[in-house]
Design a protein around this motif. Structure first.
Motif, PDB file in Angstrom:
ATOM      1  N   ILE A 160      16.037   2.976 -10.644  1.00 17.72           N
ATOM      2  CA  ILE A 160      16.767   3.275  -9.405  1.00 17.72           C
ATOM      3  C   ILE A 160      16.783   4.777  -9.150  1.00 17.72           C
ATOM      4  O   ILE A 160      16.546   5.240  -8.029  1.00 17.72           O
ATOM      5  CB  ILE A 160      18.199   2.711  -9.481  1.00 17.72           C
ATOM      6  N   THR A 161      17.063   5.552 -10.220  1.00 17.39           N
ATOM      7  CA  THR A 161      17.087   7.006 -10.071  1.00 17.39           C
ATOM      8  C   THR A 161      15.729   7.540  -9.647  1.00 17.39           C
ATOM      9  O   THR A 161      15.623   8.382  -8.738  1.00 17.39           O
ATOM     10  CB  THR A 161      17.516   7.658 -11.394  1.00 17.39           C
ATOM     11  N   LEU A 162      14.682   7.043 -10.296  1.00 17.24           N
ATOM     12  CA  LEU A 162      13.328   7.483  -9.958  1.00 17.24           C
ATOM     13  C   LEU A 162      12.986   7.114  -8.520  1.00 17.24           C
ATOM     14  O   LEU A 162      12.381   7.907  -7.792  1.00 17.24           O
ATOM     15  CB  LEU A 162      12.326   6.857 -10.924  1.00 17.24           C
ATOM     16  N   THR A 163      13.387   5.907  -8.099  1.00 18.65           N
ATOM     17  CA  THR A 163      13.112   5.473  -6.727  1.00 18.65           C
ATOM     18  C   THR A 163      13.820   6.362  -5.717  1.00 18.65           C
ATOM     19  O   THR A 163      13.221   6.794  -4.717  1.00 18.65           O
ATOM     20  CB  THR A 163      13.547   4.012  -6.533  1.00 18.65           C
TER      21      THR A 163
ATOM     22  N   ASN B 221       0.819  -1.212   0.000  1.00 14.94           N
ATOM     23  CA  ASN B 221       0.000   0.000   0.000  1.00 14.94           C
ATOM     24  C   ASN B 221       0.847   1.253   0.000  1.00 14.94           C
ATOM     25  O   ASN B 221       0.357   2.329   0.282  1.00 14.94           O
ATOM     26  CB  ASN B 221      -0.934   0.006   1.218  1.00 14.94           C
ATOM     27  N   ARG B 222       2.124   1.126  -0.304  1.00 16.49           N
ATOM     28  CA  ARG B 222       2.980   2.298  -0.350  1.00 16.49           C
ATOM     29  C   ARG B 222       2.817   2.992  -1.699  1.00 16.49           C
ATOM     30  O   ARG B 222       2.734   2.350  -2.745  1.00 16.49           O
ATOM     31  CB  ARG B 222       4.447   1.915  -0.138  1.00 16.49           C
ATOM     32  N   ILE B 223       2.825   4.310  -1.672  1.00 15.66           N
ATOM     33  CA  ILE B 223       2.609   5.082  -2.894  1.00 15.66           C
ATOM     34  C   ILE B 223       3.742   4.867  -3.888  1.00 15.66           C
ATOM     35  O   ILE B 223       3.526   4.883  -5.095  1.00 15.66           O
ATOM     36  CB  ILE B 223       2.453   6.586  -2.543  1.00 15.66           C
ATOM     37  N   VAL B 224       4.973   4.619  -3.358  1.00 21.25           N
ATOM     38  CA  VAL B 224       6.097   4.397  -4.266  1.00 21.25           C
ATOM     39  C   VAL B 224       5.869   3.156  -5.113  1.00 21.25           C
ATOM     40  O   VAL B 224       6.267   3.086  -6.282  1.00 21.25           O
ATOM     41  CB  VAL B 224       7.420   4.283  -3.466  1.00 21.25           C
ATOM     42  N   PHE B 225       5.176   2.144  -4.557  1.00 22.61           N
ATOM     43  CA  PHE B 225       4.886   0.926  -5.310  1.00 22.61           C
ATOM     44  C   PHE B 225       3.994   1.240  -6.501  1.00 22.61           C
ATOM     45  O   PHE B 225       4.231   0.793  -7.619  1.00 22.61           O
ATOM     46  CB  PHE B 225       4.215  -0.097  -4.386  1.00 22.61           C
ATOM     47  N   TRP B 226       2.959   2.048  -6.274  1.00 23.24           N
ATOM     48  CA  TRP B 226       1.996   2.340  -7.324  1.00 23.24           C
ATOM     49  C   TRP B 226       2.537   3.327  -8.337  1.00 23.24           C
ATOM     50  O   TRP B 226       1.899   3.550  -9.378  1.00 23.24           O
ATOM     51  CB  TRP B 226       0.710   2.868  -6.706  1.00 23.24           C
ATOM     52  N   ILE B 227       3.681   3.950  -8.064  1.00 20.89           N
ATOM     53  CA  ILE B 227       4.307   4.831  -9.051  1.00 20.89           C
ATOM     54  C   ILE B 227       5.391   4.094  -9.819  1.00 20.89           C
ATOM     55  O   ILE B 227       5.468   4.165 -11.049  1.00 20.89           O
ATOM     56  CB  ILE B 227       4.881   6.084  -8.361  1.00 20.89           C
ATOM     57  N   ILE B 228       6.239   3.343  -9.101  1.00 13.66           N
ATOM     58  CA  ILE B 228       7.361   2.660  -9.749  1.00 13.66           C
ATOM     59  C   ILE B 228       6.877   1.527 -10.640  1.00 13.66           C
ATOM     60  O   ILE B 228       7.379   1.346 -11.759  1.00 13.66           O
ATOM     61  CB  ILE B 228       8.345   2.130  -8.682  1.00 13.66           C
ATOM     62  N   VAL B 229       5.897   0.753 -10.167  1.00 13.14           N
ATOM     63  CA  VAL B 229       5.442  -0.416 -10.944  1.00 13.14           C
ATOM     64  C   VAL B 229       4.914  -0.014 -12.321  1.00 13.14           C
ATOM     65  O   VAL B 229       5.298  -0.613 -13.337  1.00 13.14           O
ATOM     66  CB  VAL B 229       4.396  -1.214 -10.139  1.00 13.14           C
TER      67      VAL B 229
END
Length: 380
Positions: free
Chosen positions: A198-201, A14-22
């Motif tokens: 990686i950079t985006l993360t 449920n982390r927002i980074v998951f829904w952006i990176i994926v």
């Protein structure tokens, strides 16, 4: 029905980074596949066309070498001189091998009478090959099994010496550059995708995830009553959000201080009222609409003929009216008007003593006070 361990539901982060990176990675992989699919064939065709051109050029140069040597014999009118023929043939073979060596992974083979190996740029243990069953000339590069190996080759026929001048490249060397380009595109594309991910993360974590984490921690602190401002940052959306949060914190802190001050004043007022309530010489009582006395001061209990410790908590004020109609009239008038004052009626104590009281009541506060009518007393 409970799920078995093998059929437990899959937890989605449920982390927002998951829904952006994926989605970014998914789109990147799709783009990489499309890029590889439509780029690799073009590059592979250019590489194979270049190799085929080199094969054709090498065989043409070999044929020109033989023609030059033969024309030299004709000019000298020595075409029937066997020793001169042998010497010029040797020179031609050496030049053909030397010319072919300038091309990477391309080899030369000269055969005579379609079987006998005259010269080869590769060391060979055999002196003959299987009958050369191809046409005398070809304009294209062909795939063939030569020397028991699959090759791509081009050849030219020199009829005066009955030579087949063959230039060839082994299949693994022919496909090697293509495979290298394919691997390079694969690794390069997915390497760029990995670096971008990686950079985006890292950027998202530093400039979005961490500020949001601090903001969430700040909201939890506010929920627990701790008003602590967050460090402010730039003028981007996250910075504006933190600025508004700090403004909200300042406003809530000011309101909280004001509320605490008001509560302190209310407590002080309540303490003063409690002192007045308990020490007043007239009777005060707080009653329900059903008539049950919730709270009363000592004067009220004394007037009603009770001590507080003698009640069982079920004391009803309407039971102390001498006449039932007075109780009903009192309740009816209080129902019609918010407040009632100087309502005279007769009350009765538990010992049967009848006495006259003047009552005053408010339906909003449900607060009553009383004293004997002889003493001009009232009940509120």
């Amino acid at each position: 029905m409970a799920l078995s361990p093998n059929h437990a539901p899959i937890r989605i982060p449920n982390r927002i980074v998951f829904w952006i990176i994926v989605p970014v990675v998914g789109v990147g992989i799709l783009f990489a596949k499309l890029f590889i699919r439509y780029t690799t064939p073009t590059l592979a065709r250019q590489i194979t066309d270049q190799i085929d051109s080199n094969l054709m050029l090498a065989s043409e140069l070999g044929l020109e070498t033989c023609e030059d040597r033969f024309n030299y014999l004709l000019e000298l009118r020595l075409e029937n001189d066997l020793s001169m023929n042998a010497a010029l043939k040797r020179e031609a073979l050496e030049e053909i091998i030397s010319t072919t060596s300038a091309f990477r992974n391309i080899h030369a083979l000269v055969i005579e009478d379609n079987r006998t190996i005259v010269e080869s740029s590769q060391p060979l243990n055999q002196k003959t090959i299987a009958a050369f069953d191809l046409p005398l000339r070809t304009e294209t590069v062909v795939s063939y099994r030569l020397l028991d190996r699959p090759v791509r080759m081009h050849y030219r026929f020199f009829p005066f010496w009955n030579w087949q001048i063959i230039t060839y490249i082994e299949q693994q060397d022919y496909l090697g550059p293509v495979q290298l380009v394919e691997r390079s595109i694969y690794f390069g594309t997915f390497g760029v995708l990995l670096l971008l991910t990686i950079t985006l993360t890292v950027v998202f974590r530093k400039f979005v995830a961490l500020p949001l984490k601090h903001l969430v921690a700040g909201t939890h602190a506010v929920a627990e009553g701790h008003y602590q401002a967050l460090p402010e940052r730039g003028n981007d959306e996250i910075g504006q959000l933190i600025y508004d949060f700090n403004q909200m914190i300042a406003s809530l802190s000011a309101k909280d201080d004001e509320l605490k001050k008001m509560l302190q004043e209310v407590r002080q007022t309540e303490e003063r009222f409690r002192t007045l309530f308990e020490s007043a010489p007239i009777g005060f009582a707080l009653i329900e609409t059903s008539g049950r006395i919730l709270e009363a001061n000592d004067a009220m209990y004394r007037l009603l003929g009770f001590k507080e410790d003698q009640t069982d908590g079920a004391l009803r004020f309407k039971d102390y009216f001498y006449r039932t109609e007075d109780a009903e009239r009192f309740g009816g008038e209080l129902f019609k008007t918010p407040s009632l004052s100087k309502f005279e009626c007769d009350l009765v104590r538990p010992d049967g003593q009848r006495w006259t009281a003047r009552l005053t009541a408010s339906s909003f506060t449900c607060l009553l006070y009383t004293s004997d009518a002889a003493d001009d007393s009232v009940l509120v």
